[in-house]
Design an enzyme around this catalytic site. Structure first.
Site, PDB file in Angstrom:
ATOM      1  N   GLY A  87      15.090 124.672   3.977  1.00 31.05           N
ATOM      2  CA  GLY A  87      14.300 125.435   4.936  1.00 31.05           C
ATOM      3  C   GLY A  87      13.249 124.634   5.676  1.00 31.05           C
ATOM      4  N   THR A  88      13.274 123.301   5.561  1.00 29.09           N
ATOM      5  CA  THR A  88      12.239 122.497   6.238  1.00 29.09           C
ATOM      6  C   THR A  88      12.295 122.663   7.748  1.00 29.09           C
ATOM      7  OG1 THR A  88      13.710 120.585   6.109  1.00 29.09           O
ATOM      8  CG2 THR A  88      11.994 120.752   4.432  1.00 29.09           C
ATOM      9  N   GLY A  89      13.500 122.654   8.320  1.00 31.69           N
ATOM     10  CA  GLY A  89      13.614 122.776   9.772  1.00 31.69           C
ATOM     11  C   GLY A  89      13.138 124.126  10.268  1.00 31.69           C
ATOM     12  N   CYS A  90      13.530 125.182   9.572  1.00 26.51           N
ATOM     13  CA  CYS A  90      13.085 126.534   9.937  1.00 26.51           C
ATOM     14  C   CYS A  90      11.565 126.635   9.859  1.00 26.51           C
ATOM     15  CB  CYS A  90      13.698 127.567   8.995  1.00 26.51           C
ATOM     16  SG  CYS A  90      15.489 127.545   8.902  1.00 26.51           S
TER      17      CYS A  90
ATOM     18  N   LYS B  79      13.553 115.089  14.804  1.00 24.09           N
ATOM     19  CA  LYS B  79      13.009 115.013  13.452  1.00 24.09           C
ATOM     20  C   LYS B  79      13.644 113.848  12.703  1.00 24.09           C
ATOM     21  CE  LYS B  79      14.279 119.236  12.860  1.00 24.09           C
ATOM     22  NZ  LYS B  79      14.539 120.621  12.401  1.00 24.09           N
TER      23      LYS B  79
ATOM     24  N   THR C  87      13.935 120.596  -0.296  1.00 24.29           N
ATOM     25  CA  THR C  87      13.694 120.549   1.150  1.00 24.29           C
ATOM     26  C   THR C  87      14.434 121.662   1.894  1.00 24.29           C
ATOM     27  OG1 THR C  87      15.513 118.966   1.363  1.00 24.29           O
ATOM     28  CG2 THR C  87      13.282 118.059   1.160  1.00 24.29           C
TER      29      THR C  87
END
Length: 273
Positions: free
Chosen positions: A209-212, A173, A207
């Site tokens: 929690g974007t990865g989750c 990412k 942003t």
């Protein structure tokens, strides 16, 4: 018939990341979400105040309860916290043949450690060999691969190192590469295929929690029968919409908008059709 998804991750009391973000995403993307909670956190948009890990044996009992009763089509993992938890979860999942998406959560947005230092080896040895997809951000990829990522060549080297640990697909990412005007997620397959998914970089602090959320969206689309490429592409649209249409909640790194994909992207597709 509705597809069933499962998340194995920590709880975020602030609701923006972890189990809460995963279940919201599963629901928005028309799958039935189930869960195994690995840790409780006292957390909000300002940071993580404390972490209370769940016993590894009880995490496995939660997984057993789901898999014995539901036809789960895809599983994701998030915060696993310790080497013991990673090994127990990996041992339970290794023979399931269910697509497994690994978000190797290490550090919270506010800087709190969500993975013990000795757990990286367990992740490499036990979890990655059974993974369908892993979704590290740049700092996570650096920590796992041991390669400092400063250039395109570094990205390639890190990706190849991560692929050597066994996952079918690595998604690096690009949100942490601040010198890029666009957020580019680079996708690397075991067969040598590479893909780039690009979105406009958005000037926002919301942003959390974007990865989750991104990995949960991939999980949901795979559960619904999308190809890996299409699942990643659609998940990219989902997370971009979630960041674009912020909720302006909290006083720190605010949560993304899990409603936005259905409120904006799908409506636009219908109106343009």
């Amino acid at each position: 018939m509705i597809s069933v998804t499962m998340t194995i991750a920590g709880s975020d009391s602030g609701g923006g990341a972890g189990i809460q973000a995963d279940l919201k995403t599963f629901q928005e993307l028309k799958t039935f979400g189930t869960s195994s909670i690995t840790a409780l956190t006292a957390q909000n948009t300002l940071g993580v105040q404390d972490v209370f890990p769940v016993e590894a044996s009880f995490i496995v009992k939660q997984i057993n309860a789901i898999l014995e009763d539901f036809d789960v089509k895809a599983i994701k993992t998030g915060m696993l916290f310790s080497s013991t938890i990673i090994r127990e979860v990996s041992n339970r999942l290794k023979d399931t043949k269910i697509p497994l998406i690994i978000d190797p959560v290490m550090i919270a947005k506010g800087g709190a450690t969500l993975l013990q230092s000795d757990a990286i080896d367990a992740m490499i040895q036990d979890l990655f060999p059974i993974a369908t997809i892993i979704t590290p951000n740049i700092p996570e990829a650096e920590a796992i691969s041991g390669i400092a990522i400063k250039s395109e060549d570094d990205l390639q080297l890190a990706a190849q190192k991560l692929l050597s640990f066994g996952p079918q697909v690595v998604i690096l990412k690009g949100g942490h590469l601040s010198d890029e005007s666009e957020a580019i997620d680079r996708v690397y397959f075991q067969d040598g295929t590479t893909l780039n998914f690009t979105a406009k970089r958005l000037p926002t602090k919301d942003t959390h929690g974007t990865g989750c959320t991104f990995s949960a969206a991939i999980t949901a689309f795979i559960a619904r029968g999308f190809s890996i490429e299409d699942a990643i592409s659609e998940a990219k649209k989902y997370i971009h919409a979630a960041i674009s249409h912020g909720l302006n909640l909290g006083h720190g790194h605010g949560p993304t908008n899990h409603f936005a994909y259905n409120d904006h992207v799908n409506k636009e597709m219908v109106s343009n059709g």
